[in-house]
Write a protein that holds these residues in place. Sequence first.
Motif, PDB file in Angstrom:
ATOM      1  N   MET B  56       8.484  -3.910   3.304  1.00  0.00           N
ATOM      2  CA  MET B  56       7.148  -3.653   2.769  1.00  0.00           C
ATOM      3  C   MET B  56       6.539  -4.895   2.116  1.00  0.00           C
ATOM      4  O   MET B  56       5.356  -5.188   2.299  1.00  0.00           O
ATOM      5  CB  MET B  56       7.210  -2.490   1.764  1.00  0.00           C
ATOM      6  N   ASP B  57       7.322  -5.629   1.350  1.00  0.00           N
ATOM      7  CA  ASP B  57       6.775  -6.775   0.623  1.00  0.00           C
ATOM      8  C   ASP B  57       6.385  -7.929   1.551  1.00  0.00           C
ATOM      9  O   ASP B  57       5.541  -8.742   1.200  1.00  0.00           O
ATOM     10  CB  ASP B  57       7.767  -7.266  -0.434  1.00  0.00           C
ATOM     11  N   ILE B  59       7.554 -10.762   2.357  1.00  0.00           N
ATOM     12  CA  ILE B  59       7.610 -12.137   1.840  1.00  0.00           C
ATOM     13  C   ILE B  59       8.154 -13.053   2.936  1.00  0.00           C
ATOM     14  O   ILE B  59       9.098 -12.700   3.644  1.00  0.00           O
ATOM     15  CB  ILE B  59       8.453 -12.174   0.556  1.00  0.00           C
ATOM     16  N   PHE B  65      -3.341  -6.007   8.002  1.00  0.00           N
ATOM     17  CA  PHE B  65      -3.856  -4.741   7.481  1.00  0.00           C
ATOM     18  C   PHE B  65      -4.965  -4.221   8.391  1.00  0.00           C
ATOM     19  O   PHE B  65      -5.933  -4.928   8.652  1.00  0.00           O
ATOM     20  CB  PHE B  65      -4.402  -4.930   6.061  1.00  0.00           C
ATOM     21  N   THR B 106       1.562   4.933   5.060  1.00  0.00           N
ATOM     22  CA  THR B 106       2.897   4.539   4.628  1.00  0.00           C
ATOM     23  C   THR B 106       3.703   5.775   4.230  1.00  0.00           C
ATOM     24  O   THR B 106       4.905   5.703   4.022  1.00  0.00           O
ATOM     25  CB  THR B 106       2.821   3.637   3.385  1.00  0.00           C
ATOM     26  N   HIS B 107       2.994   6.893   4.102  1.00  0.00           N
ATOM     27  CA  HIS B 107       3.566   8.091   3.493  1.00  0.00           C
ATOM     28  C   HIS B 107       4.752   8.645   4.263  1.00  0.00           C
ATOM     29  O   HIS B 107       5.651   9.248   3.675  1.00  0.00           O
ATOM     30  CB  HIS B 107       2.471   9.157   3.378  1.00  0.00           C
ATOM     31  N   ARG B 114       1.578  -0.931   6.162  1.00  0.00           N
ATOM     32  CA  ARG B 114       1.719  -1.299   4.745  1.00  0.00           C
ATOM     33  C   ARG B 114       0.711  -0.613   3.843  1.00  0.00           C
ATOM     34  O   ARG B 114       0.787  -0.713   2.625  1.00  0.00           O
ATOM     35  CB  ARG B 114       1.620  -2.825   4.582  1.00  0.00           C
ATOM     36  N   ILE B 115      -0.278   0.072   4.440  1.00  0.00           N
ATOM     37  CA  ILE B 115      -1.276   0.763   3.617  1.00  0.00           C
ATOM     38  C   ILE B 115      -1.858   1.900   4.447  1.00  0.00           C
ATOM     39  O   ILE B 115      -1.920   1.785   5.681  1.00  0.00           O
ATOM     40  CB  ILE B 115      -2.401  -0.215   3.176  1.00  0.00           C
ATOM     41  N   ALA B 130      -3.042  -8.552  -1.359  1.00  0.00           N
ATOM     42  CA  ALA B 130      -1.785  -9.033  -0.771  1.00  0.00           C
ATOM     43  C   ALA B 130      -1.807 -10.557  -0.613  1.00  0.00           C
ATOM     44  O   ALA B 130      -0.786 -11.229  -0.807  1.00  0.00           O
ATOM     45  CB  ALA B 130      -1.553  -8.356   0.574  1.00  0.00           C
TER      46      ALA B 130
END
Lengths: 317, 281
Positions: B56-57, B59, B65, B106-107, B114-115, B130
Motif C-alpha cells: 500500500m505505501d 515506497i 491513482f 481498497t475495502h 490504493r484509494i 501521496a
Amino acid sequence: MKTYTYTEKKDTRSGFGAGLAELGRTNPNVVALCADLIGSLKMDKFIEENPERFFQVGIAEANMMGLAAGLTIGGKIPFTGTFANFSTGRVYDQIRQSIAYSGKNVKICASHAGLTLGEDGATHQILEDIGLMKMLPGMTVINTCDFNQTKAATIAIAEHQGPVYLRFGRPAVPVFTPSDQKFEIGKAIKLTEGKDVTIVATGHLVWEALEASKVLFERGISAEVINIHTIKPIDEKAILESVSKTRCIVTAEEHNIIGGLGESVARVLGTHNPAPQEFIGTNDVFGESGTPAQLMEKYGLNSISIVAKVESVLKRK
Amino acid sequence: MPSTQHLNDLTIQVRRDILRMVHKVNSGHPGGSLGCTEFLVALYNVIMSKKAGFNMDGIGEDLFFLSNGHISPAFYSVLARSGYFPIEELNTFRLIDSRLQGHPTTHEGLPGVRIASGSLGQGMSVALGAAQAKKLNKDYHLVYSLHGDGELQEGQNWEAIMYASAKKVDNIIATVDLNGQQIDGSTESVLPMGSLKQKFEAFGWIVVEIEEGNNIVSILNGMSEAKSKTGQGKPVCVLLKTVMGNGVDFMMHTHAWHGKAPNDEQLAIGLAQNSETLGDY
C-alpha cells in the motif's frame, strides 16, 4: 460523594495544540494540515517546530481531506485541523470515500464544535457532526471534556490505526481531569458513584453534569456521572453496569439529540436493558449568535437543565 | 521494454476483457474504459517503475491513482494482466462477494488499488498527498493520476490544481482523458470548459498534449516528454485526446456507451473487431 474542583479554565482546542506539539516531538510520522485556521486550532507550536511536516492548504477543506488520505500512502499520520462544521458537513463525501471507505489513517481534528462557538452563529455552530461521523463505518468518534483530556486524546489517536474524528471546542472551561490520566479510546470514565440515576455526558457537558450532581446530592439524589469521551465505539459495558444499578439515565451533549450520543445510548439500552432516558441536547434546531453561556442556557445545555431532566426521569422509574 | 506489437496485442486483449466484463453483468462503463485502454497499458507496462507485488505505501516505486473510477473495467483488466491478481478474477466483476466492485476500492483488499474512487473529483487531491508523502520520505519516484475531462467540472479539482503549483508539487503527472463526452452528452453541450491547456497553465502547471491518445507510440512519446518535465518546481498535466469507445466502431464518437453494456449481438460484433491475442480470461 467524590467532588471535583478546578484551579484554572482553559480551552479544549489548546489541549489539542499541546498534544499535537508533543506528537511532533515524539512521532516523526505525524504530519498536520490546516485550512487557514492555524491560530484558532492552536497549531502554532507544531508548525514552529516541524515546518516541513505542516501543510497550509488554504480555504479548501475538500482538497485538505484528499491530501490527508494521500499522505497516509507512504506511512504518514495526518492530522487535519479546521472548525467542526468545515471538518464534517462541508466535506462529508470526501471523508466518506477517500478516508473512511478507503480505510485511511487520517485524524480529523475539529474545533469550535457546537453552540459554544458563540457569536459567529448558526452557520458555524454545527450540531450534527457527531451523527455524520458516527454513521461512517470504521470511524472512531471522540468528544473530549477539558484541556487535559483533549491533549491526552490527541496523543492517543496517533497510536490508533484507522480514521478518527476528534471533536473539541472554543471556550475556556474548567480543567478537572488529571494531567497524567491515560486516554483509552472506547473506555468510559466513571467520575462519581451513585445509585439513583446515571448521567452520561460528553464534551463540555461533563463538567455541567458534575455541577448538577452536587445540586442533586444536596437534594438527596445520588447521581453516577460517566464521562463518555468516545461516542463510537461506545462503552456498552459501562452504561449497562451503571443503569442496571440506577435504572434510569440522562444523556448530555452539545449536539442535536437526533443522531448524537443520546441515541447511541438509547440503542444500547433498548437492545440489552431498556430503562427510562431523558436527553440533554439541542432539539432539531439550528443555533444562533450569543455568548456561549447565554446559548447553553437558552438551549438547555447546562447543569440546571440536567438537574431538571434528572427529576423528570426519576419520576418515570 | 515490451515491443510495440506486444503492447498492441495487450491493448486488444484488454478491450475484449472490458466488453466481456460489462456484458456479463449488463452494467458498467465501456466507453471511457475503451478510450483509456492504450494509456493504461502503456502506463503499467512501460512508463511506470514498479516493484513486484503490492504494498500500500508504495515506497520506492511509482504510484497511480484512478480518479474517474467508473472506468474500472479497463483498470481491473490492466492490473490483472500486470500480475496484481489472477486474470480469472475478472469473471467476478460487479458480482456479489467480489473484490472487483463496480468502482475501485481498497475495502476488499484488491491488490493494485490504493484509494476508492467513483464519486468524482477526489483523486487529484489524494495523488498530491501521496506525492508530498514521497517528498517527505525522500522517495524520488513519481505519482501518476488519471481524470475524466467532464470530471473537472467538480470544484475540488480546482482546489487541488491551485494547491499543486503553489506547493511546487513537481513529482506528479496528472493526465486528463479528453474524450469530450460525459453522461448527458458532449462536454461542449453539458458545460463547455474552454481551453483546459490555458486553464492549467494559468494555474502554474506545465502542460503536455498528446494528440493521438489511442496510439501507443504517441502515448509513450508524450509521457516520456511529461516525465522529463517533472522535478522543475511545477506540476505536470497531460492532456490526452482520446476517442470514447475506441476500438469498437459503434461505440466510438458518442456518449451513448458511457454507462451501458452491449447485448449479446453487440458483444459478438465488438469481439469480432478485436480478435483474441493473448488469451481470454
